[in-house]
Design a protein around this motif. Structure first.
Motif, mmCIF file in Angstrom:
data_model
loop_
_atom_site.group_PDB
_atom_site.id
_atom_site.type_symbol
_atom_site.label_atom_id
_atom_site.label_comp_id
_atom_site.label_asym_id
_atom_site.label_seq_id
_atom_site.Cartn_x
_atom_site.Cartn_y
_atom_site.Cartn_z
ATOM 1 N N SER A 22 0.812 -1.223 0.000
ATOM 2 C CA SER A 22 0.000 0.000 0.000
ATOM 3 C C SER A 22 0.843 1.270 0.000
ATOM 4 C CB SER A 22 -0.928 0.015 1.223
ATOM 5 O OG SER A 22 -1.813 -1.076 1.220
ATOM 6 N N PRO A 24 4.070 2.260 -1.166
ATOM 7 C CA PRO A 24 4.736 2.840 -2.340
ATOM 8 C C PRO A 24 3.807 3.591 -3.289
ATOM 9 C CG PRO A 24 5.616 0.661 -1.895
ATOM 10 C CD PRO A 24 4.440 0.834 -1.003
ATOM 11 N N PRO A 25 2.630 3.049 -3.656
ATOM 12 C CA PRO A 25 1.755 3.811 -4.556
ATOM 13 C C PRO A 25 1.297 5.141 -3.975
ATOM 14 C CG PRO A 25 1.069 1.518 -4.464
ATOM 15 C CD PRO A 25 2.075 1.710 -3.379
ATOM 16 N N ILE A 26 1.093 5.191 -2.658
ATOM 17 C CA ILE A 26 0.664 6.435 -2.022
ATOM 18 C C ILE A 26 1.756 7.492 -2.130
ATOM 19 C CG2 ILE A 26 -0.037 7.503 0.156
ATOM 20 C CD1 ILE A 26 -1.157 4.742 0.984
ATOM 21 N N ILE A 28 4.560 7.481 -4.138
ATOM 22 C CA ILE A 28 4.907 7.792 -5.527
ATOM 23 C C ILE A 28 3.806 8.632 -6.171
ATOM 24 C CG2 ILE A 28 5.402 6.816 -7.809
ATOM 25 C CD1 ILE A 28 6.500 4.337 -6.344
ATOM 26 N N GLY A 29 2.562 8.294 -5.870
ATOM 27 C CA GLY A 29 1.443 9.060 -6.412
ATOM 28 C C GLY A 29 1.488 10.515 -6.004
ATOM 29 N N THR A 84 1.640 -2.232 -8.252
ATOM 30 C CA THR A 84 2.111 -0.926 -7.768
ATOM 31 C C THR A 84 1.846 0.172 -8.789
ATOM 32 O OG1 THR A 84 3.848 -1.953 -6.423
ATOM 33 C CG2 THR A 84 4.127 0.367 -6.996
ATOM 34 N N ILE A 85 2.121 -0.107 -10.059
ATOM 35 C CA ILE A 85 1.885 0.898 -11.104
ATOM 36 C C ILE A 85 0.402 1.214 -11.225
ATOM 37 C CG2 ILE A 85 2.036 1.350 -13.585
ATOM 38 C CD1 ILE A 85 4.598 -0.307 -13.621
ATOM 39 N N THR A 88 -0.679 3.283 -8.300
ATOM 40 C CA THR A 88 -0.114 4.633 -8.402
ATOM 41 C C THR A 88 -0.939 5.487 -9.353
ATOM 42 O OG1 THR A 88 2.126 3.811 -7.952
ATOM 43 C CG2 THR A 88 1.938 5.964 -9.028
ATOM 44 N N ALA A 91 -3.932 6.621 -7.495
ATOM 45 C CA ALA A 91 -3.576 7.635 -6.492
ATOM 46 C C ALA A 91 -3.336 8.990 -7.156
ATOM 47 C CB ALA A 91 -2.332 7.194 -5.724
ATOM 48 N N VAL A 92 -2.636 8.984 -8.287
ATOM 49 C CA VAL A 92 -2.382 10.234 -9.007
ATOM 50 C C VAL A 92 -3.700 10.849 -9.479
ATOM 51 C CG1 VAL A 92 -1.365 11.217 -11.107
ATOM 52 C CG2 VAL A 92 -0.057 9.602 -9.723
ATOM 53 N N THR A 148 -6.291 3.362 -1.755
ATOM 54 C CA THR A 148 -5.221 2.440 -2.128
ATOM 55 C C THR A 148 -5.233 1.182 -1.274
ATOM 56 O OG1 THR A 148 -3.816 4.270 -2.871
ATOM 57 C CG2 THR A 148 -2.721 2.190 -2.370
#
Length: 234
Positions: A22, A24-26, A28-29, A84-85, A88, A91-92, A148
């Protein structure tokens, strides 16, 4: 209840995996959304383009996105990177509009005062505009974080282990306690991350309002695109 007691080790292991997937996407986003949100705020033309694309991306069903991404970027559909991608991207989609709205909420008089004091555009952004926009950005980040954590469960459908395993395995074996354990642990993780973000926000931004105004503003900005992936996972 007996199933939960007998499988505490499994629940804890899956919860830690879920948390690791959970975060990394937060993060990176957020990093990606800051420049995109600035573009959406700064230029009228790019605002329409950025926010429209973000909204369209969020409408893609999560399972479909997990199937499409590997063929587009050449990675394994069963890899954690694929999940993850995808997360992300979602999240973006939430955070880009939150960042744009947050920057737009900064009082123009404050910007003019900073410029009069000799602040260049780059320094003014990081020293004045971004800190003042921080509470609204944080509210959007909390929305994205909860979303996420929920969407990580979809990864089990492409072989990525998480608390989603308790859902699929529990449904297949008709073990209601297992499914409920998964639901409860996802909720607990979401609440813990949300509480951690709120605490970090209070420490880093003591000037932030303690009311729910910023959260409501971010929720409204994310509302048009927030439901679809959740619906797609059901």
């Amino acid at each position: 209840m007996n199933w939960v007691v007998n499988n505490l080790d499994l629940i804890l292991e899956l919860s830690l995996l879920h948390l690791r997937l959970s975060l990394p996407p937060i993060l990176i986003g957020l990093v990606i959304a800051i420049p995109l949100g600035w573009l959406a705020y700064r230029f009228k033309l790019t605002r329409g383009i950025v926010l429209t694309i973000a909204g369209l991306l969020y409408t893609i069903p999560s399972l479909a996105l997990l199937v499409i991404l590997p063929s587009v970027i050449g990675i394994s559909a069963l890899s954690e990177l694929n999940l993850t991608i995808a997360l992300t991207i979602y999240a973006v989609a939430i955070l880009a509009s939150s960042v744009a709205d947050a920057l737009a909420s900064v009082d123009p008089a404050v910007r003019q005062s900073a410029t009069a004091l000799g602040f260049g555009s780059w320094r003014r952004f990081w020293a004045v505009e971004f800190p003042l926009a921080g509470p609204v950005i944080l509210a959007g980040l909390r929305v994205a974080a909860v979303s996420t954590v929920s969407l990580v469960t979809v990864g089990i459908l492409v072989g990525v282990q998480s608390l989603g395993y308790l859902f699929t395995n529990g449904l297949q074996r008709v073990i209601v306690e297992e499914v409920l354990a998964g639901v409860v642990m996802v909720m607990i993780l979401a609440l813990l991350i949300d509480a951690a973000l709120a605490l970090i926000g209070r420490l880093l931004m003591p000037w932030a309002p303690r009311t729910g105004r910023a959260s409501r503003r971010a929720s409204r900005s994310a509302a048009p695109v927030h439901a679809t992936p959740g619906e797609a996972t059901s």
